[in-house]
Design a protein around this motif. Structure first.
Motif, short mmCIF file in Angstrom:
data_model
loop_
_atom_site.label_atom_id
_atom_site.label_comp_id
_atom_site.label_asym_id
_atom_site.label_seq_id
_atom_site.Cartn_x
_atom_site.Cartn_y
_atom_site.Cartn_z
N GLN A 144 -10.44 9.58 1.21
CA GLN A 144 -11.52 10.35 1.79
C GLN A 144 -10.71 11.98 1.80
OE1 GLN A 144 -13.10 9.00 5.71
NE2 GLN A 144 -11.76 10.56 6.64
N ASN A 157 -15.88 10.10 0.40
CA ASN A 157 -14.75 9.12 0.29
C ASN A 157 -15.49 8.25 -0.98
OD1 ASN A 157 -14.47 8.45 3.25
ND2 ASN A 157 -16.66 8.47 3.67
N GLU A 199 0.72 -1.11 0.03
CA GLU A 199 0.76 -0.20 0.22
C GLU A 199 1.29 1.05 -0.29
OE1 GLU A 199 -2.46 2.00 3.36
OE2 GLU A 199 -3.11 -0.21 2.89
N TYR A 212 -3.45 0.14 -3.95
CA TYR A 212 -2.99 -0.65 -3.39
C TYR A 212 -3.03 -1.95 -3.80
CZ TYR A 212 -8.05 -2.14 -2.35
OH TYR A 212 -9.29 -2.33 -2.24
N THR A 266 -14.46 4.99 -3.10
CA THR A 266 -13.38 3.43 -3.07
C THR A 266 -13.76 2.78 -3.85
OG1 THR A 266 -13.91 3.23 -0.27
CG2 THR A 266 -13.54 1.32 -2.25
N ALA A 267 -12.83 2.18 -5.17
CA ALA A 267 -13.11 1.56 -5.78
C ALA A 267 -12.09 0.22 -5.71
CB ALA A 267 -12.74 2.14 -7.32
N TYR A 268 -12.49 -0.70 -6.23
CA TYR A 268 -11.01 -2.23 -6.19
C TYR A 268 -11.94 -3.24 -7.58
CZ TYR A 268 -14.94 -4.68 -3.83
OH TYR A 268 -15.96 -5.00 -3.18
N GLY A 274 -6.72 -1.88 -5.53
CA GLY A 274 -8.09 -0.64 -5.24
C GLY A 274 -7.21 0.88 -4.95
N ILE A 275 -8.64 1.65 -4.82
CA ILE A 275 -8.14 2.81 -3.99
C ILE A 275 -8.96 3.40 -3.59
CG2 ILE A 275 -9.23 3.98 -6.44
CD1 ILE A 275 -7.38 6.20 -6.82
N GLU A 276 -8.23 4.11 -2.47
CA GLU A 276 -9.25 4.50 -1.36
C GLU A 276 -9.14 6.06 -1.18
OE1 GLU A 276 -8.56 2.52 2.57
OE2 GLU A 276 -9.47 0.38 1.60
N SER A 325 -4.66 6.15 -0.52
CA SER A 325 -4.30 5.11 -0.62
C SER A 325 -4.63 3.76 -1.67
CB SER A 325 -5.03 4.33 0.58
OG SER A 325 -5.19 5.09 1.77
#
Length: 203
Positions: free
Chosen positions: A164, A183, A108, A127, A185-187, A160-162, A125
């Motif tokens: 915030q 927020n 990550e 990862y 998020t995608a993965y 994925g990507i996060e 982030s």
């Protein structure tokens, strides 16, 4: 301090698999760097900036009695003339003596920042997680005398990507403030290979 380093390692032994596969080692390491402290970049525009990079591993182990064929026992299978009879039958699960612990590896990279006197903050982030030897229950042809067995599936990749983001556009001397948080998020998960010559596993 503007540079932080952490290294760890763990070695596990488990009795739920056969002797040659009982030991697994999974290490981890992380490093973080704060360039605003290291290079004196702090200002009213950029209050804080932190970069981080981590590598971590973990392991998973099968429940007991998955590597050998076992008997299923019923203490009260049937009753005749007031006498209760027990029964013992061969389980419909085929034991797999080659079953191994599963290993999860994740890398990550992250960026944290605070800007405009801490009115805008964000944490990003990226990862990638790889799973090897995933323990999976799979059906088999009943003509073998069994209906299922446990397998180690080859390799699964998850990227994925996060994100915030936090903004505080309004702050008053009376103590009132308005904070907005976003927020995202995608993965995506892909089975890279099944292993053991398999082309399909029905889950």
């Amino acid at each position: 301090n503007y540079l932080f380093l952490n290294i760890s390692a763990r070695n596990d032994w488990t009795s739920t698999v056969e002797q040659p596969n009982r030991r697994i080692l999974y290490p981890g390491a992380s490093v973080s760097f704060i360039p605003t402290d290291a290079f004196g970049w702090k200002s009213a525009t950029l209050n804080d900036l932190k970069l981080r990079l981590g590598y971590g591993t973990s392991a998973g182990f099968p429940p007991p009695y998955r590597t050998r064929n076992i008997l299923g026992q019923s203490a009260r299978a049937f009753e005749r003339g007031g006498t209760v009879f027990q029964s013992q039958t061969v389980s419909n699960q085929l034991g797999n003596p080659n079953l191994k612990p599963e290993l999860h590896e994740e890398v990550e990279f992250g960026v944290e920042a605070a800007m405009f006197n801490n009115k805008v903050r964000f944490d990003l982030s990226l990862y990638q997680k790889n799973t090897r030897d995933l323990i999976t229950r799979a059906p088999i042809d009943p003509a073998t005398g069994f209906t299922s067995t446990f397998l180690n599936i080859g390799r699964i990749r998850n990227r994925g990507i996060e994100f915030q983001g936090t903004a505080t556009p309004i702050t008053t001397p009376s103590g009132f403030s308005w904070e907005t948080i976003v927020n995202f998020t995608a993965y995506r998960t892909i089975v890279m290979e099944l292993g053991e010559g398999l082309e399909e596993v029905v889950v």
